[in-house]
Motif scaffolding. Sequence first.
Motif, PDB file in Angstrom:
ATOM      1  N   THR A  82       1.237   4.694  -2.535  1.00  0.00           N
ATOM      2  CA  THR A  82       0.939   6.052  -2.092  1.00  0.00           C
ATOM      3  C   THR A  82       2.111   7.003  -2.267  1.00  0.00           C
ATOM      4  OG1 THR A  82       1.542   5.529   0.192  1.00  0.00           O
ATOM      5  CG2 THR A  82      -0.775   5.265  -0.415  1.00  0.00           C
ATOM      6  N   LEU A  83       3.292   6.485  -2.578  1.00  0.00           N
ATOM      7  CA  LEU A  83       4.450   7.353  -2.803  1.00  0.00           C
ATOM      8  C   LEU A  83       4.394   7.931  -4.205  1.00  0.00           C
ATOM      9  CD1 LEU A  83       7.269   5.209  -1.177  1.00  0.00           C
ATOM     10  CD2 LEU A  83       6.162   7.226  -0.235  1.00  0.00           C
ATOM     11  N   ARG A  93       0.829  -1.200   0.000  1.00  0.00           N
ATOM     12  CA  ARG A  93       0.000   0.000   0.000  1.00  0.00           C
ATOM     13  C   ARG A  93       0.869   1.258   0.000  1.00  0.00           C
ATOM     14  NH1 ARG A  93      -3.869   1.997   4.857  1.00  0.00           N
ATOM     15  NH2 ARG A  93      -4.788   3.739   3.757  1.00  0.00           N
ATOM     16  N   GLU A  94       1.940   1.223   0.799  1.00  0.00           N
ATOM     17  CA  GLU A  94       2.841   2.370   0.869  1.00  0.00           C
ATOM     18  C   GLU A  94       3.513   2.624  -0.476  1.00  0.00           C
ATOM     19  OE1 GLU A  94       6.884   3.604   3.211  1.00  0.00           O
ATOM     20  OE2 GLU A  94       5.344   2.532   4.333  1.00  0.00           O
ATOM     21  N   GLN A  95       3.857   1.548  -1.197  1.00  0.00           N
ATOM     22  CA  GLN A  95       4.444   1.712  -2.527  1.00  0.00           C
ATOM     23  C   GLN A  95       3.519   2.533  -3.417  1.00  0.00           C
ATOM     24  OE1 GLN A  95       5.354  -1.916  -4.545  1.00  0.00           O
ATOM     25  NE2 GLN A  95       6.672  -2.666  -2.914  1.00  0.00           N
TER      26      GLN A  95
END
Length: 117
Positions: A104-105, A100-102
């Motif tokens: 959102t960057l 998920r973090e990938q």
Amino acid sequence: MPRIFDNIQLRLTDFLAQTLPLSTRADFCVGYFNLRGWKHVDRLVDAWAGGADACCRVLVGMQRAPEEELRDALVLRTDADALDQQKVLRLRRQMALAFREQLTLGAPTNADEAALR
């Protein structure tokens, strides 16, 4: 036979562009997986019907920090350290959060989103 691609001398995307059109399924084991990189192979596997005999499966490993590996190597093990269902669920959640973090960057492009769909 397994092959290791370092993307320096052997580029994975070049090999996949040659091989996947001749294939009906693929199984990958990777140390790292960036979801946005999927756009480089999505068109190569989209034609497959899906199901057990016509799909693409990706097994993603996790890299551990060197200090974590050293600490684990030096620690005495007990049965309490065994992998239980709670730990499996926690690790699964952590991996989902990392993916998920990938996403959102930065600002994902329309092509990024289309590839993941």
